[in-house]
Design a protein around this motif. Structure first.
Motif, PDB file in Angstrom:
ATOM      1  N   ASP A 149      14.714  -0.592  -0.811  1.00 56.40           N
ATOM      2  CA  ASP A 149      13.625  -1.056   0.241  1.00 56.40           C
ATOM      3  C   ASP A 149      13.925  -0.975   1.101  1.00 56.40           C
ATOM      4  O   ASP A 149      13.224  -1.357   1.767  1.00 56.40           O
ATOM      5  CB  ASP A 149      13.662  -2.378  -0.726  1.00 56.40           C
ATOM      6  CG  ASP A 149      14.471  -3.307  -0.051  1.00 56.40           C
ATOM      7  OD1 ASP A 149      15.231  -2.821   0.194  1.00 56.40           O
ATOM      8  OD2 ASP A 149      14.323  -4.115  -1.110  1.00 56.40           O
TER       9      ASP A 149
ATOM     10  N   SER B 152      11.764   0.500   3.741  1.00 56.64           N
ATOM     11  CA  SER B 152      10.422  -0.141   4.289  1.00 56.64           C
ATOM     12  C   SER B 152      10.868  -1.796   4.602  1.00 56.64           C
ATOM     13  O   SER B 152      10.469  -3.043   4.744  1.00 56.64           O
ATOM     14  CB  SER B 152       9.392  -0.286   2.600  1.00 56.64           C
ATOM     15  OG  SER B 152      10.088  -0.859   1.931  1.00 56.64           O
TER      16      SER B 152
ATOM     17  N   TYR C  55       8.937  -7.140  -3.047  1.00 57.54           N
ATOM     18  CA  TYR C  55       9.414  -6.220  -4.132  1.00 57.54           C
ATOM     19  C   TYR C  55      10.963  -5.342  -3.661  1.00 57.54           C
ATOM     20  O   TYR C  55      10.911  -4.684  -3.620  1.00 57.54           O
ATOM     21  CB  TYR C  55       8.863  -5.861  -4.428  1.00 57.54           C
ATOM     22  CG  TYR C  55       7.224  -5.920  -5.337  1.00 57.54           C
ATOM     23  CD1 TYR C  55       7.370  -7.054  -6.080  1.00 57.54           C
ATOM     24  CD2 TYR C  55       6.169  -6.314  -4.272  1.00 57.54           C
ATOM     25  CE1 TYR C  55       5.602  -7.077  -6.496  1.00 57.54           C
ATOM     26  CE2 TYR C  55       4.733  -6.851  -4.761  1.00 57.54           C
ATOM     27  CZ  TYR C  55       5.092  -7.239  -6.066  1.00 57.54           C
ATOM     28  OH  TYR C  55       4.082  -8.427  -6.024  1.00 57.54           O
TER      29      TYR C  55
ATOM     30  N   THR D 142      -6.115  11.890  -2.302  1.00 58.37           N
ATOM     31  CA  THR D 142      -4.216  11.460  -1.922  1.00 58.37           C
ATOM     32  C   THR D 142      -3.205  12.041  -1.208  1.00 58.37           C
ATOM     33  O   THR D 142      -2.458  11.652  -0.963  1.00 58.37           O
ATOM     34  CB  THR D 142      -3.421  11.370  -3.464  1.00 58.37           C
ATOM     35  OG1 THR D 142      -3.829  12.948  -4.114  1.00 58.37           O
ATOM     36  CG2 THR D 142      -5.081  10.362  -4.261  1.00 58.37           C
TER      37      THR D 142
ATOM     38  N   GLU E 165       1.327   4.108 -11.446  1.00 58.97           N
ATOM     39  CA  GLU E 165       1.826   2.561 -11.136  1.00 58.97           C
ATOM     40  C   GLU E 165       0.374   2.278 -10.613  1.00 58.97           C
ATOM     41  O   GLU E 165      -0.520   3.118  -9.719  1.00 58.97           O
ATOM     42  CB  GLU E 165       3.141   2.891 -10.082  1.00 58.97           C
ATOM     43  CG  GLU E 165       4.479   3.367 -10.109  1.00 58.97           C
ATOM     44  CD  GLU E 165       4.870   2.475 -10.379  1.00 58.97           C
ATOM     45  OE1 GLU E 165       4.788   1.212 -11.870  1.00 58.97           O
ATOM     46  OE2 GLU E 165       6.423   1.593 -10.178  1.00 58.97           O
ATOM     47  N   GLN E 166       0.425   1.503 -10.909  1.00 59.35           N
ATOM     48  CA  GLN E 166      -0.357   0.431 -10.240  1.00 59.35           C
ATOM     49  C   GLN E 166      -1.428   0.038  -8.669  1.00 59.35           C
ATOM     50  O   GLN E 166      -1.774   0.010  -8.073  1.00 59.35           O
ATOM     51  CB  GLN E 166      -1.231  -1.488 -11.343  1.00 59.35           C
ATOM     52  CG  GLN E 166      -1.331  -1.090 -12.399  1.00 59.35           C
ATOM     53  CD  GLN E 166      -2.324  -0.467 -12.865  1.00 59.35           C
ATOM     54  OE1 GLN E 166      -3.339  -0.683 -12.485  1.00 59.35           O
ATOM     55  NE2 GLN E 166      -2.286   0.381 -13.892  1.00 59.35           N
ATOM     56  N   TRP E 167      -0.172   0.096  -8.202  1.00 62.14           N
ATOM     57  CA  TRP E 167       0.009  -0.189  -7.084  1.00 62.14           C
ATOM     58  C   TRP E 167      -0.629   1.360  -6.070  1.00 62.14           C
ATOM     59  O   TRP E 167      -0.779   0.997  -5.349  1.00 62.14           O
ATOM     60  CB  TRP E 167       1.142  -0.420  -5.868  1.00 62.14           C
ATOM     61  CG  TRP E 167       2.427   0.527  -6.397  1.00 62.14           C
ATOM     62  CD1 TRP E 167       3.754   0.434  -7.180  1.00 62.14           C
ATOM     63  CD2 TRP E 167       3.026   1.049  -5.799  1.00 62.14           C
ATOM     64  NE1 TRP E 167       4.120   1.722  -6.980  1.00 62.14           N
ATOM     65  CE2 TRP E 167       4.216   1.876  -6.276  1.00 62.14           C
ATOM     66  CE3 TRP E 167       2.270   1.911  -3.980  1.00 62.14           C
ATOM     67  CZ2 TRP E 167       4.718   2.980  -5.064  1.00 62.14           C
ATOM     68  CZ3 TRP E 167       3.078   2.806  -3.342  1.00 62.14           C
ATOM     69  CH2 TRP E 167       3.725   4.063  -4.050  1.00 62.14           C
ATOM     70  N   TRP E 168       0.387   1.792  -6.603  1.00 64.12           N
ATOM     71  CA  TRP E 168      -0.362   3.383  -5.947  1.00 64.12           C
ATOM     72  C   TRP E 168      -1.993   4.087  -6.364  1.00 64.12           C
ATOM     73  O   TRP E 168      -2.815   4.469  -5.625  1.00 64.12           O
ATOM     74  CB  TRP E 168       0.332   5.076  -6.954  1.00 64.12           C
ATOM     75  CG  TRP E 168       0.302   5.832  -6.252  1.00 64.12           C
ATOM     76  CD1 TRP E 168       1.053   7.051  -5.291  1.00 64.12           C
ATOM     77  CD2 TRP E 168      -0.674   6.979  -7.042  1.00 64.12           C
ATOM     78  NE1 TRP E 168       0.375   7.933  -5.368  1.00 64.12           N
ATOM     79  CE2 TRP E 168      -0.668   7.901  -5.438  1.00 64.12           C
ATOM     80  CE3 TRP E 168      -1.840   7.425  -7.885  1.00 64.12           C
ATOM     81  CZ2 TRP E 168      -1.573   9.442  -5.985  1.00 64.12           C
ATOM     82  CZ3 TRP E 168      -2.384   8.026  -7.853  1.00 64.12           C
ATOM     83  CH2 TRP E 168      -2.274   9.046  -7.281  1.00 64.12           C
TER      84      TRP E 168
ATOM     85  N   ALA F  55      -4.192   1.707  -7.008  1.00 59.95           N
ATOM     86  CA  ALA F  55      -5.168   0.364  -5.540  1.00 59.95           C
ATOM     87  C   ALA F  55      -5.254   0.821  -4.515  1.00 59.95           C
ATOM     88  O   ALA F  55      -5.953   1.039  -3.600  1.00 59.95           O
ATOM     89  CB  ALA F  55      -4.712  -0.518  -6.055  1.00 59.95           C
ATOM     90  N   SER F  56      -3.851   1.923  -3.871  1.00 64.13           N
ATOM     91  CA  SER F  56      -3.979   2.156  -2.992  1.00 64.13           C
ATOM     92  C   SER F  56      -4.157   3.444  -2.396  1.00 64.13           C
ATOM     93  O   SER F  56      -4.557   3.481  -0.771  1.00 64.13           O
ATOM     94  CB  SER F  56      -2.168   2.155  -2.376  1.00 64.13           C
ATOM     95  OG  SER F  56      -1.659   3.595  -3.013  1.00 64.13           O
ATOM     96  N   HIS F  57      -5.055   3.724  -3.292  1.00 65.96           N
ATOM     97  CA  HIS F  57      -6.010   5.684  -3.152  1.00 65.96           C
ATOM     98  C   HIS F  57      -7.528   4.504  -3.442  1.00 65.96           C
ATOM     99  O   HIS F  57      -8.108   5.689  -3.059  1.00 65.96           O
ATOM    100  CB  HIS F  57      -5.264   6.176  -3.885  1.00 65.96           C
ATOM    101  CG  HIS F  57      -4.115   6.384  -2.797  1.00 65.96           C
ATOM    102  ND1 HIS F  57      -3.084   6.020  -3.015  1.00 65.96           N
ATOM    103  CD2 HIS F  57      -3.668   8.138  -1.933  1.00 65.96           C
ATOM    104  CE1 HIS F  57      -1.701   7.475  -2.963  1.00 65.96           C
ATOM    105  NE2 HIS F  57      -2.936   7.757  -2.534  1.00 65.96           N
TER     106      HIS F  57
END
Length: 522
Positions: free
Chosen positions: A59, A62, A88, A143, A173-176, A178-180
């Motif tokens: 991490d 980021s 995270y 994407t 992955e849910q974050w991926w 949702a991010s798109h």
């Protein structure tokens, strides 16, 4: 068993053998296909797999505080320190699959399971496997062709771990997603372009962690196009074999059913034949008895009528006596015909051949029918050819009956012209046998072509109804039956309005030849 039935059974038996052989071959071929149909494919990544590029990540990239370090002396081994500071915190290790192949990754579409062998030390109790693939073409524009991470978490414990995971458990992955701005329905995992495989932390438990991977093995089975077509061919072969055997069993049932029906029909026919023969025998016996019982008093009636006709009677009485005699004679003739038919049907028409004078027999017939013919104004002639024998061996009663029937019909159905009987020799005598031809010809009403066969059937009377009086329709039928018993034959040629010609041919014994041979032998 009849020849047809035997032939049907042999064909059925041969078909049974052929079907069994074909089905055995089909099943064997299908079994061989089934054994080798699935191709097994495996890819194992070990520390010695140097063709792939490895990398570590955390991490910190980021803004986090976690750190990660790969072991330079141990590929697929790394350690990291999870430190709080971001929502995270994570760290991990990855293998790049696109080395030397441009942007295209490896095809993992034939793999169904993944097996991890690793040694773990750390405070956390879960790790995550990530497989980065190319996004589906349908969402590639949204994407920006960014790798799609498919992940699955699994538990670990300190020490050696053996992890087996189905590839089907990998999910985006849910974050991926949702991010798109996508939904789960928009993303369908595909493994034909895998670009990276990663192992990372799955929980945020702070502390040090060490992971050493012994191997990452992908395994699966699949059908090639060629094998797929062979499987279809094998299935068709098996279905064809099953159909053939089913058809064979159906043929067997049909054959057995037909055999049962034929046996039942034969039994019913046999019973019907036996009943008919019994009824026919009873009928013949009844007719024989009744004919005998009737002829005895009729002969008495006819005899006394002749006696009365010789006494002094007036005209009216003589007419009555003549009517009694005529009716009695007609009734006696009918009864005799019925008795002959009964004997013929019962197979008891016996012939009694004996030497007799054929010329004398013809002279009697000439005398019998000449008066009737002349009363109708007909010319009448009986001719015996010179080459024909005068004395023959045959049943005189039956031969005389045949000729009387033919001459009687000729006179009856002829109103003008002539009636004739000509006897000729067909062939020269062979041994003690000669074949004679008796031709009865008239210029009467004739017979229509479609009625020629009917004249020889019992109780059939053809032609004008007015001429049927005084007849039973049995004469020609009896004539044919007598001739068949004698080994002879009868034929007719007729033209309506011009007359008919009945031709009888029969073999007879020649008494003169026999006598000469006996004299020469003596």
């Amino acid at each position: 068993m009849s020849n047809a039935t035997l032939g049907g059974w042999l064909r059925y038996r041969n078909l049974k053998v052929e079907a069994a052989i074909f089905l055995l071959i089909a099943v064997t071929f299908a079994a061989m296909l089934g054994k080798s149909a699935l191709t097994r494919q495996a890819l194992t990544l070990t520390p010695q797999s140097g063709q792939l590029i490895s990398y570590a990540f955390s991490d910190a990239q980021s803004g986090g505080r976690s750190s990660v370090a790969a072991d330079p002396n141990g590929p697929l081994s790394w350690s990291c320190e999870i430190r709080p500071g971001v929502a995270y915190p994570y760290c991990g290790y990855g293998l790049q699959m696109t080395a030397g192949q441009g942007k295209r990754g490896l095809d993992f579409s034939h793999y169904q399971t993944l097996t991890l062998r690793l040694t773990y030390q750390g405070a956390g109790e879960r790790l995550k496997l990530l497989v980065k693939t190319a996004p589906p073409a349908a969402i590639g524009m949204r994407t920006g062709d960014q790798d799609m991470p498919l992940a699955v978490e699994f538990p670990v414990h300190k020490g050696d771990n053996l992890i087996q995971l189905p590839m089907a458990q990998l999910a985006p992955e849910q974050w991926w997603v949702a991010s798109h701005g996508l939904s789960a329905q928009d993303v369908v995992p595909a493994f034909d372009d895998v670009r990276a495989v990663q192992i990372a932390t799955a929980d945020a438990t702070p502390g040090p962690m060490t992971v050493s991977v012994s191997s990452i093995a992908f395994e699966g089975t699949y059908l090639s196009n060629e094998q797929y077509y062979l499987i279809i061919l094998g299935a068709w072969l098996v279905l064809t074999g099953v159909f053939l055997v089913t058809r064979l069993l159906g043929m067997r049932r049909e054959f057995e059913d037909r055999q049962r029906r034929q046996a039942e029909e034969a039994r019913v026919l046999s019973e019907a034949r036996a009943a008919a023969e019994a009824a026919n025998a009873a009928k013949s016996q009844f007719l024989s008895h009744m004919s005998h019982e009737l002829r005895t008093p009729l002969n008495g009636v006819i005899g006394y009528s002749y006696w009365l006709s010789r006494t002094g009677l007036d005209a009216k009485q003589r007419t009555a006596v003549d009517a009694i005699r005529s009716s009695g004679e007609h009734l006696l003739s009918v009864i005799t015909d019925i008795l002959d038919i009964a004997k013929i049907e019962a197979g008891r028409l016996d012939l009694q051949p004996t030497p007799f004078d054929l010329a004398a027999c013809l002279a009697e017939l000439d005398q019998m029918f000449r008066l009737r013919a002349e009363e109708k104004g007909l010319a009448f002639a009986v001719e015996l050819s010179a080459e024909a024998p005068r004395t023959i061996v045959a049943d005189p009663k039956r031969l005389r009956q045949v000729l009387i029937n033919l001459l009687g019909n000729a006179v009856k159905f002829t109103d003008r012209g002539a009636v004739s009987l000509a006897v000729t020799l067909v062939d020269a005598p062979v041994g003690e046998t000669a074949r004679l031809r008796f031709a009865v010809e008239d210029t009467g009403v004739g017979i229509a072509p479609d009625q020629l066969d009917a004249v020889f059937r019992p109780f059939e009377q053809v032609g004008e109804t007015s001429r049927h009086a005084g007849g039973t329709g049995l004469g020609l039928s009896i004539t044919r039956q007598i001739l068949e018993t004698m080994g002879g034959e009868i034929d007719v040629v007729s033209t309506p309005g011009l007359g008919s010609r009945f031709v009888v041919e029969v073999s007879v014994g020649v008494e003169a030849v026999r006598a000469r041979r006996e004299a020469e032998a003596g």
